[in-house]
Design an enzyme around this catalytic site. Structure first.
Site, PDB file in Angstrom:
ATOM      1  N   ASP A   1      35.612  45.472   8.766  1.00  0.00           N
ATOM      2  CA  ASP A   1      34.517  45.429   7.787  1.00  0.00           C
ATOM      3  C   ASP A   1      34.966  46.019   6.446  1.00  0.00           C
ATOM      4  OD1 ASP A   1      32.782  44.405   9.773  1.00  0.00           O
ATOM      5  OD2 ASP A   1      32.517  46.415  10.566  1.00  0.00           O
TER       6      ASP A   1
ATOM      7  N   HIS B   1      29.039  47.890  13.885  1.00  0.00           N
ATOM      8  CA  HIS B   1      29.837  46.683  13.659  1.00  0.00           C
ATOM      9  C   HIS B   1      29.134  45.445  14.223  1.00  0.00           C
ATOM     10  CE1 HIS B   1      33.167  43.974  13.129  1.00  0.00           C
ATOM     11  NE2 HIS B   1      33.149  43.684  14.419  1.00  0.00           N
TER      12      HIS B   1
HETATM   13  P1  NAD Z   1      41.179  36.687  23.538  1.00  0.00           P
HETATM   14  O1  NAD Z   1      40.374  35.995  24.594  1.00  0.00           O
HETATM   15  O2  NAD Z   1      42.115  35.891  22.740  1.00  0.00           O
HETATM   16  O3  NAD Z   1      42.012  37.879  24.192  1.00  0.00           O
HETATM   17  C1  NAD Z   1      41.428  38.805  25.040  1.00  0.00           C
HETATM   18  C2  NAD Z   1      42.464  39.244  26.032  1.00  0.00           C
HETATM   19  O4  NAD Z   1      41.865  40.209  26.890  1.00  0.00           O
HETATM   20  C3  NAD Z   1      42.986  38.109  26.931  1.00  0.00           C
HETATM   21  O5  NAD Z   1      44.393  38.049  26.860  1.00  0.00           O
HETATM   22  C4  NAD Z   1      42.521  38.508  28.321  1.00  0.00           C
HETATM   23  O6  NAD Z   1      43.414  38.145  29.358  1.00  0.00           O
HETATM   24  C5  NAD Z   1      42.438  40.020  28.163  1.00  0.00           C
HETATM   25  N1  NAD Z   1      41.630  40.663  29.181  1.00  0.00           N
HETATM   26  C6  NAD Z   1      40.462  40.257  29.746  1.00  0.00           C
HETATM   27  N2  NAD Z   1      40.080  41.142  30.679  1.00  0.00           N
HETATM   28  C7  NAD Z   1      41.001  42.119  30.687  1.00  0.00           C
HETATM   29  C8  NAD Z   1      41.151  43.303  31.430  1.00  0.00           C
HETATM   30  N3  NAD Z   1      40.275  43.667  32.355  1.00  0.00           N
HETATM   31  N4  NAD Z   1      42.225  44.067  31.183  1.00  0.00           N
HETATM   32  C9  NAD Z   1      43.147  43.717  30.240  1.00  0.00           C
HETATM   33  N5  NAD Z   1      43.059  42.600  29.514  1.00  0.00           N
HETATM   34  C10 NAD Z   1      41.994  41.814  29.737  1.00  0.00           C
HETATM   35  O7  NAD Z   1      40.135  37.447  22.586  1.00  0.00           O
HETATM   36  P2  NAD Z   1      40.422  38.096  21.152  1.00  0.00           P
HETATM   37  O8  NAD Z   1      40.183  37.092  20.103  1.00  0.00           O
HETATM   38  O9  NAD Z   1      41.720  38.795  21.198  1.00  0.00           O
HETATM   39  O10 NAD Z   1      39.216  39.167  21.060  1.00  0.00           O
HETATM   40  C11 NAD Z   1      39.173  40.269  21.916  1.00  0.00           C
HETATM   41  C12 NAD Z   1      37.925  41.100  21.675  1.00  0.00           C
HETATM   42  O11 NAD Z   1      37.963  41.689  20.370  1.00  0.00           O
HETATM   43  C13 NAD Z   1      36.631  40.302  21.721  1.00  0.00           C
HETATM   44  O12 NAD Z   1      35.657  41.032  22.421  1.00  0.00           O
HETATM   45  C14 NAD Z   1      36.237  40.162  20.264  1.00  0.00           C
HETATM   46  O13 NAD Z   1      34.858  39.976  20.087  1.00  0.00           O
HETATM   47  C15 NAD Z   1      36.700  41.495  19.735  1.00  0.00           C
HETATM   48  N6  NAD Z   1      36.875  41.578  18.276  1.00  0.00           N
HETATM   49  C16 NAD Z   1      36.512  42.729  17.661  1.00  0.00           C
HETATM   50  C17 NAD Z   1      36.668  42.880  16.297  1.00  0.00           C
HETATM   51  C18 NAD Z   1      36.287  44.156  15.618  1.00  0.00           C
HETATM   52  O14 NAD Z   1      36.157  44.164  14.386  1.00  0.00           O
HETATM   53  N7  NAD Z   1      36.130  45.265  16.320  1.00  0.00           N
HETATM   54  C19 NAD Z   1      37.211  41.828  15.541  1.00  0.00           C
HETATM   55  C20 NAD Z   1      37.588  40.662  16.196  1.00  0.00           C
HETATM   56  C21 NAD Z   1      37.405  40.542  17.570  1.00  0.00           C
HETATM   57  C1  LMR Z   2      34.528  40.149  13.541  1.00  0.00           C
HETATM   58  O1  LMR Z   2      33.832  40.852  12.820  1.00  0.00           O
HETATM   59  O2  LMR Z   2      35.250  39.247  13.084  1.00  0.00           O
HETATM   60  C2  LMR Z   2      34.567  40.423  15.014  1.00  0.00           C
HETATM   61  O3  LMR Z   2      33.593  41.336  15.398  1.00  0.00           O
HETATM   62  C3  LMR Z   2      34.547  39.186  15.852  1.00  0.00           C
HETATM   63  C4  LMR Z   2      33.219  38.457  15.815  1.00  0.00           C
HETATM   64  O4  LMR Z   2      32.699  38.171  16.898  1.00  0.00           O
HETATM   65  O5  LMR Z   2      32.740  38.136  14.745  1.00  0.00           O
END
Ligand code: NAD
Ligand code: LMR
Length: 338
Positions: free
Chosen positions: A173, A200
């Site tokens: 953010d 967030h």
């Molecule tokens: P993705 O599906 O590409 O990757 C997630 C990974 O987690 C996969 O490789 C999966 O195998 C693994 N996984 C699932 N269960 C697991 C477990 N028990 N132990 C270990 N690994 C496990 O998803 P992504 O795009 O990398 O996003 C991941 C998370 O981050 C999502 O929840 C998304 O919403 C979040 N996210 C947060 C922010 C933020 O600003 N905080 C920003 C973007 C995404």
């Molecule tokens: C973001 O802000 O990009 C992440 O929290 C992923 C989402 O679900 O938007």
């Protein structure tokens, strides 16, 4: 040569991504290292001179990511761990970064991820509490407003919760706010650092433009549009990816940036201050136990939680809209563990 110029290029768009001197090096684990965020985040952490050891864990694909990243010519050791090797992955780690869990698809809210991600994060927190109870935990998995309280409550149950060591990563953010404001102001994003407080997701994301020289003059429709873009920037990416997930590359950058700030603080660097979602006294009297505001990071993790400071009437309105949603999200996470 490559590592140095890559780090410099990565650092260019905003404030420095990596510190240049390696004081005390640290073992860092990424849980969810095989995913869209996990892979580029692992790459960026491999470039960080404060990381001595990188422990990459996922239920799918981490040994491959580990082997790949381990060939990069920086000094840190890298190991990949598969599903049944979580304890081994956590052995001796000082910092754990968690991007494990499912991302959104168009039409979903972050809260729609709760049913899947709550138990993933809880189970990982249980393992951390057992194997590495003194680790600092950076939570990326959504919904952050609930997953952070889940981790805290899980550690609390195990008797090892230290509020100085649990962080929700809200850096994306801050990164977006700087980038979007820079675009409008015609300024370098590094000169447009905006404190973003609250939580967030949507209305819980509260950018304080008035606390930035480049942002305080923005008003009217332009102000509304900019706030909306910062609050809903995640939706922009989810829509553009059209079912293939949410922000991964910008999040990996933001995750690496926050982890670097934490590592610098742990190494004793003074004045490392960044917004992060932590157990906070700021709105505790209203039943809101977690809140993101500027936090000073030091050798113990959270050293000081800054107040939100002076805000405008428009920002007070944003804050008033944030608090009830945030309270619900936090309570949902806490009651999941209870
Ligand atoms: P993705 O599906 O590409 O990757 C997630 C990974 O987690 C996969 O490789 C999966 O195998 C693994 N996984 C699932 N269960 C697991 C477990 N028990 N132990 C270990 N690994 C496990 O998803 P992504 O795009 O990398 O996003 C991941 C998370 O981050 C999502 O929840 C998304 O919403 C979040 N996210 C947060 C922010 C933020 O600003 N905080 C920003 C973007 C995404
Ligand atoms: C973001 O802000 O990009 C992440 O929290 C992923 C989402 O679900 O938007």
């Amino acid at each position: 040569m490559f590592a140095r110029s890559a780090a410099r290029a990565l650092a260019a768009p905003s404030t420095r991504l990596f510190s240049s001197s390696a004081a005390r090096q640290t073992k860092v684990a990424v849980l969810g290292a095989g995913g869209g965020i996990g892979q580029p985040l692992s790459l960026l952490l491999k470039l960080n001179p404060l990381v001595s050891n990188l422990s990459l864990y996922d239920i799918r694909g981490a040994p491959g990511v580990g082997a790949d990243v381990s060939h990069i010519d920086s000094a840190s050791e890298v190991n990949g761990y598969q599903a049944d090797q979580l304890d081994a992955a956590l052995e001796g780690v000082k910092v754990v970064v968690i991007p494990a869990g499912v991302p959104r698809k168009p039409g979903m809210t972050r809260d729609d991820l709760f049913n899947t991600n709550a138990s993933i994060v809880r189970d990982l927190a249980q393992a951390i509490g057992r194997v590495a109870p003194e680790a600092h935990i950076c939570i990326i998995s959504n919904p952050v407003n609930s997953t952070v309280p889940i981790v805290a409550a899980t550690l609390e149950k195990l008797g090892v919760f230290d509020p100085r060591r649990v962080f929700g990563v809200t850096t994306l953010d801050v990164v977006r706010a700087a980038r979007f404001l820079g675009g409008i102001a015609g300024a370098d994003p590094k000169d447009c650092v905006v404190p973003v407080v609250g939580g967030h997701s949507g209305a819980t994301i509260v950018p304080l433009l008035s606390q930035t020289a480049q942002g305080k003059g923005i008003s009217g429709e332009q102000y509304k549009a900019l706030i909306n873009r910062i609050q809903f920037g995640g939706d922009e990416v989810v829509k553009a990816k059209d079912g293939a997930g949410s922000a991964t590359l910008s999040m990996a950058y933001a995750g690496a940036k926050f982890t670097d700030a934490l590592l610098r603080g742990l190494n004793g660097e003074k004045g490392v201050v960044t917004p992060t979602f932590v157990k906070s006294p700021l709105f505790a009297d209203q039943g809101i136990d977690f809140f993101s505001s500027k936090v000073e990071l030091g050798v113990n993790g959270v050293e000081k939680i800054h107040p939100i400071g002076d805000i405008t009437a428009a920002e007070q309105e944003l804050l008033d809209a944030c608090l009830p949603d945030l309270k619900k999200n936090i309570a949902k996470g806490q009651s999941f563990v209870a």
